[in-house]
Design an enzyme around this catalytic site. Structure first.
Site, PDB file in Angstrom:
ATOM      1  N   ASP A  21       0.830  -1.202   0.000  1.00  0.00           N
ATOM      2  CA  ASP A  21       0.000   0.000   0.000  1.00  0.00           C
ATOM      3  C   ASP A  21       0.870   1.261   0.000  1.00  0.00           C
ATOM      4  O   ASP A  21       1.954   1.268   0.580  1.00  0.00           O
ATOM      5  CB  ASP A  21      -0.892  -0.032   1.254  1.00  0.00           C
ATOM      6  CG  ASP A  21      -2.070   0.911   1.135  1.00  0.00           C
ATOM      7  OD1 ASP A  21      -2.326   1.432   0.022  1.00  0.00           O
ATOM      8  OD2 ASP A  21      -2.750   1.135   2.149  1.00  0.00           O
ATOM      9  N   ASN A  69     -10.346  -2.954  -5.670  1.00  0.00           N
ATOM     10  CA  ASN A  69      -9.504  -2.069  -6.507  1.00  0.00           C
ATOM     11  C   ASN A  69     -10.014  -2.010  -7.947  1.00  0.00           C
ATOM     12  O   ASN A  69      -9.767  -1.031  -8.655  1.00  0.00           O
ATOM     13  CB  ASN A  69      -8.045  -2.543  -6.556  1.00  0.00           C
ATOM     14  CG  ASN A  69      -7.295  -2.429  -5.253  1.00  0.00           C
ATOM     15  OD1 ASN A  69      -6.350  -3.176  -5.004  1.00  0.00           O
ATOM     16  ND2 ASN A  69      -7.686  -1.484  -4.402  1.00  0.00           N
TER      17      ASN A  69
HETATM   18  C1  FPP Z   1      -2.414   0.018  -3.177  1.00  0.00           C
HETATM   19  O1  FPP Z   1      -1.773   1.262  -2.918  1.00  0.00           O
HETATM   20  C2  FPP Z   1      -1.697  -0.656  -4.240  1.00  0.00           C
HETATM   21  C3  FPP Z   1      -2.274  -1.166  -5.371  1.00  0.00           C
HETATM   22  C4  FPP Z   1      -3.718  -1.109  -5.639  1.00  0.00           C
HETATM   23  C5  FPP Z   1      -1.459  -1.767  -6.422  1.00  0.00           C
HETATM   24  C6  FPP Z   1      -0.230  -2.511  -5.975  1.00  0.00           C
HETATM   25  C7  FPP Z   1       0.602  -2.809  -7.159  1.00  0.00           C
HETATM   26  C8  FPP Z   1       1.950  -2.799  -7.199  1.00  0.00           C
HETATM   27  C9  FPP Z   1       2.829  -2.604  -6.030  1.00  0.00           C
HETATM   28  C10 FPP Z   1       2.732  -3.010  -8.418  1.00  0.00           C
HETATM   29  C11 FPP Z   1       2.059  -3.637  -9.533  1.00  0.00           C
HETATM   30  C12 FPP Z   1       2.116  -5.090  -9.483  1.00  0.00           C
HETATM   31  C13 FPP Z   1       1.450  -5.840 -10.388  1.00  0.00           C
HETATM   32  C14 FPP Z   1       1.668  -7.294 -10.397  1.00  0.00           C
HETATM   33  C15 FPP Z   1       0.495  -5.234 -11.320  1.00  0.00           C
HETATM   34  P1  FPP Z   1      -2.261   2.589  -3.623  1.00  0.00           P
HETATM   35  O2  FPP Z   1      -1.516   2.784  -4.847  1.00  0.00           O
HETATM   36  O3  FPP Z   1      -3.716   2.574  -3.687  1.00  0.00           O
HETATM   37  O4  FPP Z   1      -1.702   3.695  -2.675  1.00  0.00           O
HETATM   38  P2  FPP Z   1      -2.477   4.856  -1.938  1.00  0.00           P
HETATM   39  O5  FPP Z   1      -3.199   4.204  -0.804  1.00  0.00           O
HETATM   40  O6  FPP Z   1      -1.351   5.707  -1.493  1.00  0.00           O
HETATM   41  O7  FPP Z   1      -3.379   5.549  -2.899  1.00  0.00           O
END
Ligand code: FPP
Length: 238
Positions: A21, A69
């Site tokens: 996250d 998501n």
């Molecule tokens: C949540 O944090 C993260 C995600 C929804 C995506 C996680 C994906 C990766 C680390 C890399 C991609 C990997 C693949 C296999 C596609 P957020 O981005 O929503 O962060 P925030 O809470 O700060 O908005």
């Protein structure tokens, strides 16, 4: 005296799971688009996987995209799918070359067809490997996983035990996670591995995922090594 290094194999968790996250917030703070945060997150994910295997971990499970998501704006989802289209197969080949089997956890029918194809092909390339694994949760939700497993049992007309039920989950045949790490300040499981993580140690950090370094992973392992895992027993019984 407190030690600041961790040696491979030293009370290392066999299976770690990561809730990755904070990509979006990390990018926003740098005035960059969220897609840049996901790209850096993906690179960090691969680096951490390699470091974890070097230290003696056998299984790494990552939460890359939840069913919730999938309700995000199309632009952000397209960015994540493009990361898979452009980098996933190549990155996975690099990590899996050490004899690691890749499994995708989740309802991949929720993903674009061409992305599904890349995932299936990447899984197939590693199908012969045993004993070490990477699980990438995509279109994953733990409640949906549990209901799916229950339905499989109903279809088979099978009376379940805890063990046989485990075998019907996406992670069937693998050890349960010992350590769940969540970056990004939030302190919750967000529908991740609810059945499998029943006795996992839970490690939360304020670091955003793209800035969670190999050293930070070692800190989490040092913290884990000091936990007393009683699995419901008393200290005297251990
Ligand atoms: C949540 O944090 C993260 C995600 C929804 C995506 C996680 C994906 C990766 C680390 C890399 C991609 C990997 C693949 C296999 C596609 P957020 O981005 O929503 O962060 P925030 O809470 O700060 O908005």
């Amino acid at each position: 005296m407190a030690r600041n290094t961790i040696e491979a194999g030293e009370n290392i968790p066999k299976h770690i799971a990561m809730i990755m996250d904070g990509n979006g917030r990390w990018a926003k703070k740098r005035l960059m688009p969220r897609s840049f945060g996901h790209k850096m997150g993906m690179e960090r994910m691969i680096g951490l996987m390699e470091h974890a295997f070097d230290l003696g971990v056998d299984y790494v499970t990552v939460y890359a995209l939840s069913t919730e998501n999938l309700k995000r704006p199309k632009e952000e989802l397209d960015g994540l799918f493009d990361l898979i289209r452009n980098h996933f197969a190549q990155y996975m080949e690099r990590v899996c070359a050490r004899g690691v089997r890749l499994r995708i956890l989740g309802d991949t029918s929720l993903l674009p067809k061409d992305v599904q194809k890349i995932l299936v092909e990447s899984e197939e390339k590693t199908a012969a490997y045993e004993g070490k694994g990477i699980n990438v949760a995509l279109g994953y939700g733990a409640r949906a996983e549990i209901v799916r497993a229950a339905n499989l049992a109903v279809e088979k007309g099978e009376r379940l035990t805890e063990e046989s039920f485990s075998g019907l989950l996406y992670t069937g045949g693998q050890p349960d996670p010992d350590l769940v790490i969540r970056t990004g300040k939030e302190v919750r499981l967000s529908n991740f591995l609810l059945y499998q993580a029943a006795y996992a140690e839970l490690y939360f950090t304020d670091k955003m995922f793209p800035e969670f370094s190999d050293k930070d992973l070692e800190e989490a392992f040092k913290w884990y090594a000091c936990r007393v895992r009683r699995f419901g027993k008393t200290d005297e019984q251990l």
